[in-house]
Design an enzyme around this catalytic site. Structure first.
Site, PDB file in Angstrom:
ATOM      1  N   ARG A 120      -3.508  -2.303  -6.787  1.00 31.85           N
ATOM      2  CA  ARG A 120      -3.102  -1.019  -6.217  1.00 31.85           C
ATOM      3  C   ARG A 120      -3.456  -0.923  -4.739  1.00 31.85           C
ATOM      4  NH1 ARG A 120      -4.904   1.298 -11.331  1.00 31.85           N
ATOM      5  NH2 ARG A 120      -3.133   2.157 -12.461  1.00 31.85           N
ATOM      6  N   VAL A 161       5.017   5.501  -9.309  1.00 29.33           N
ATOM      7  CA  VAL A 161       4.837   4.224 -10.004  1.00 29.33           C
ATOM      8  C   VAL A 161       3.375   3.778 -10.009  1.00 29.33           C
ATOM      9  CG1 VAL A 161       7.189   3.479  -9.536  1.00 29.33           C
ATOM     10  CG2 VAL A 161       5.381   2.882  -7.935  1.00 29.33           C
ATOM     11  N   GLU A 162       3.076   2.819 -10.897  1.00 22.39           N
ATOM     12  CA  GLU A 162       1.719   2.296 -11.114  1.00 22.39           C
ATOM     13  C   GLU A 162       0.725   3.433 -11.361  1.00 22.39           C
ATOM     14  OE1 GLU A 162      -0.003  -0.702  -8.655  1.00 22.39           O
ATOM     15  OE2 GLU A 162       1.803  -1.914  -8.641  1.00 22.39           O
ATOM     16  N   GLY A 163       1.151   4.382 -12.181  1.00 18.75           N
ATOM     17  CA  GLY A 163       0.317   5.541 -12.475  1.00 18.75           C
ATOM     18  C   GLY A 163       0.727   6.702 -11.597  1.00 18.75           C
TER      19      GLY A 163
END
Length: 753
Positions: free
Chosen positions: A303, A425-427
């Site tokens: 991240r 995205v990605e959480g």
């Protein structure tokens, strides 16, 4: 006594219970500088000693060579309209090694550092689907998982093909019922023995939102593994695992597209009775059931790379555009950037761009130094994407009509459209802020919380005694430390530097003491309900985030040689960062709903916060100097704004023509001012600036060369503020088929009403 206390804590559920998947997430990665803030007494000397590197010569050459060449090859407007990456671009990416930045050189890749990969992603992020095509192979997915966890046979088999682009990967994680709660995935793999006695996996799954799925030929699939006969030796339910699948396998369906609001290749992966060798589990049989740990560990650093690169690129693009535009565009006879309302937004864009870039480099360097900090990475992802989005919105406000009229010359429109993608995205950022940052940080980064929780769950009285006494001592010390630092306004905090910026270390130390003590109060008094108190957790997350950004801003200022001309931006950014921390504390105090202590915090506590604030934010007087940092051509503008985004040519639309006009207008400011003064004093008479040039030359106000300079600048200025115009055919996109007949509409309105 401690045994009784332990029992009462369990009975009252004062502390949150930790599931197996939550434990894996908590224990994944590493604690880094985030632990310093939770300690309440950060060692700023050690934190400032963290590296703040530059790119290697090889990485810089790649950015200056192939990446720069790629930027000039791409027609971004055509790409946006067609949504199709031309084959010659695909081949260029393969030939120049864009797919193998993450892959070690022994497998044919470049072996770039995290910072190097981040720099490439930032510079190419404005290329829409091409930028995405570069990101996915070089971040969480096949290559990263195989490098970290793959067997030697898997590395030898896949990594060379990934490096050359023979394999185009995608990562199959998200499902209709499993998004941010990825641990609840329904994709199932059942282990069985085939007729030849080989262990295989029968997979059934439905994945969505999978980036590159429509063009991929290699899938890293996350699934829940079921091994009824214990063929892998991991029990009947090993757990989440990652399995490599190749396009063409029977039952595997790839190719269908979603249509994201900013078009890039994204779609579904469907599997019906797909059979794969058990040897294709990442890590082999030993990797069975380890998929969740793998994902959490890699996300802990991942991240920090791709999404922050895109978020910072949005901030830089806004700064790079609005600084020049605010000078080129005039209203009421003056550049709009000199009007206070516009100036305030330009100042914010400049200062926060400086800060976001400082955080990107600081954290990437930390990951390069073998830190995998999930909390810091979550902060970077959540904040850079949201701040980047906000700064683009500010930029659109400044550019007004030029911001909202689409076409090849629109500079910020594509970023404005694509910003929500990075936020989700990605959480999704809502959950990242309200659950992950503080929820994970309070347990993992706190010096005593996780040992205490472990002792409670294991019913270990000696360990509990040691942990709880340490925790109580830690809390007591921070209570008194916080009082002293509050009364002295941080003057008891040791600063690792001298000069104007030392005050900010003192205030960050003061804030950290308050943060640590309030964390303890929340853990003790709110306890297991913190999972449901997302608003409260989100405010703690904000305080932690902006303390981090304050630190990284100071680190950048020191690492870049304490540049005097950067001080206006640094002061603005630090006062703003501390204001965000101040407001977070005010929100925590106002909503700390527990008996007695809650009342004290809401009333006398909040009153004290307001009369003794960490910061009241940047003053109006600070805006002018901060805005000026990106309003004149030069090295400072390059470092803060345009640097890292590429250098557009004068003949290119959008930024190219704007920067060309800006340079001419800036160079002509002196002669232009002479003419305007002459008009104001009525030494010459004319309807406007251009009309006044000949009279001004005749009156000796300016020379003929200066008049020519002003004419060229004004011509370029007018061109730079024009927006695109389309004729009817181009506007309506009346596509014709090869036989000359109009193509059937792709969307039947009547059928969808």
């Amino acid at each position: 006594m401690f045994a009784t206390l332990l029992n009462k804590i369990n009975e009252a559920k004062l502390l949150p219970n930790i599931s197996d998947t939550e434990r894996q997430a908590l224990e994944a990665g590493s604690v880094w500088v985030d632990g310093q803030f939770f300690s309440g007494n950060p060692d700023f000397g050690a934190m400032m000693a963290e590296s703040y590197p530059q790119l290697s010569a090889e990485e810089q050459a790649f950015l200056d060579g192939p990446v720069e060449e790629l930027l000039h090859m791409v027609d971004k407007w055509e790409l946006r309209e067609t949504r199709r990456i031309p084959e010659h671009i695909w081949q260029f990416l393969r030939d120049k090694g864009f797919f193998g930045l993450i892959i070690p050189k022994e497998y044919g890749g470049s072996g770039f550092s995290v910072l190097g990969r981040s720099a490439v992603m930032m510079k190419t992020s404005g290329l829409g689907p091409i930028g995405t095509l570069i990101v996915i192979p070089n971040t969480l997915g096949a290559a990263e998982l195989l490098i970290a966890y793959g067997t030697q046979e898997q590395k030898d088999s896949y990594l060379p093909g990934l490096a050359t682009g023979e394999y185009v990967p995608c990562f199959g994680l998200t499902e209709p019922t499993a998004g941010s709660d990825a641990a609840s995935i329904k994709a199932e793999g059942v282990v069985f023995k085939d007729d030849d006695g080989e262990a295989k996996i029968r997979l059934n799954f439905s994945k969505r939102y999978i980036t590159l799925a429509p063009v991929a030929n290699l899938v890293s699939l996350a699934c829940s593994l079921h091994d009824p006969d214990n063929l892998l030796g991991k029990g009947e339910h090993p757990g989440i695992s990652v399995v490599m699948l190749k396009k063409g396998m029977e039952g595997l369906k790839l190719g269908d597209h979603h249509l994201p609001i900013s078009a890039f290749d994204n779609g579904t992966i469907i599997g019906e009775d797909v059979v794969a060798p058990a040897a294709d589990i990442v890590g082999g049989a030993d990797g069975a059931g380890q998929g969740w740990r793998m994902l959490m560990e890699q996300l802990g650093g991942g991240r920090a790379v791709s999404l922050p690169a895109g978020g910072v690129a949005l901030a830089k693009a806004s700064a790079a555009a609005v600084g020049p535009y605010s000078i080129v565009r005039e209203q009421f006879g003056i550049p709009i950037g000199l009007m206070e309302g516009v100036e305030a937004k330009v100042a914010r864009i400049a200062a926060l761009t400086y800060t976001m870039e400082s955080a990107r480099i600081y954290v990437c360097a930390g990951v390069d130094n073998d830190n995998h900090p999930p909390v810091i990475s979550a902060i970077l992802k959540q904040q850079t994407t949201e701040v980047g989005q906000q700064l683009v919105i500010d930029g659109m406000d400044i550019m007004a009509g030029a911001g909202v009229m689409q076409g090849p010359n629109n500079i910020l429109g594509s970023g404005y459209i694509s910003a929500p993608v990075s936020v989700t995205v990605e959480g999704a950022n809502i959950l990242t802020r309200t659950l992950m940052i503080f929820g994970q940080g309070a347990v993992r980064c706190h010096p005593y919380a996780l040992p205490t929780l472990n002792a409670i769950q294991e019913d270990d009285v000696p360990a509990f005694r040691k942990a709880i006494l340490g925790w109580l001592g830690h809390s007591t010390v921070n209570f008194f430390r916080g009082i002293v630092r509050s009364v002295t306004r941080g003057r008891t905090v040791s600063s690792p530097v001298k000069g104007e910026t030392a005050q900010y270390f003192r205030k960050l130390g003061w804030a950290a003491s308050r943060f640590a003590f309030m964390t303890d109060l929340a853990m003790f008094l709110v306890g297991g309900k913190l999972k449901q108190r997302g608003k409260l957790s989100g405010r703690f997350a904000d305080a932690l985030s902006w303390m981090l950004f304050g630190l990284t801003t100071l680190k950048r200022f020191e690492a870049e040689g304490r540049r005097e001309d950067d001080l206006p931006v640094v002061h603005w950014a630090l006062r703003y960062s501390l204001l965000q921390v101040q407001q977070a504390f005010e929100g925590i105090y106002a909503n700390f709903n527990v008996p007695v202590i809650g009342w004290f915090l809401r009333y006398p506590g909040r009153f004290w916060l307001r009369i003794n604030p960490l910061s009241t934010g940047p003053t109006d007087a600070m805006d002018r100097a901060a805005a000026a940092s990106i309003q004149k051509p030069g090295e400072q503008y390059e470092r803060i704004a345009l640097g890292g985004l590429g250098t557009p040519r004068d003949d290119e639309p959008g930024m190219g023509r704007l920067l060309h006009a800006w340079r001419l207008v800036s160079a002509a400011q002196g002669p232009t001012l002479k003419v305007r003064k002459a008009l104001h004093k009525k030494q010459i008479k004319a309807a406007g600036l251009v009309e006044a040039l000949d009279p001004a030359v005749e009156a000796g106000v300016i020379s003929a060369d200066e008049a020519g300079q002003i004419r060229a600048a004004e011509t370029a200025r007018l061109a730079a503020i024009q927006v695109d115009v389309f004729d009817k055919d181009d506007y309506y996109h009346d596509a014709l088929a090869d036989n000359g007949e109009q193509e059937a509409p792709r969307f039947d309105r009547a059928a969808n009403q």
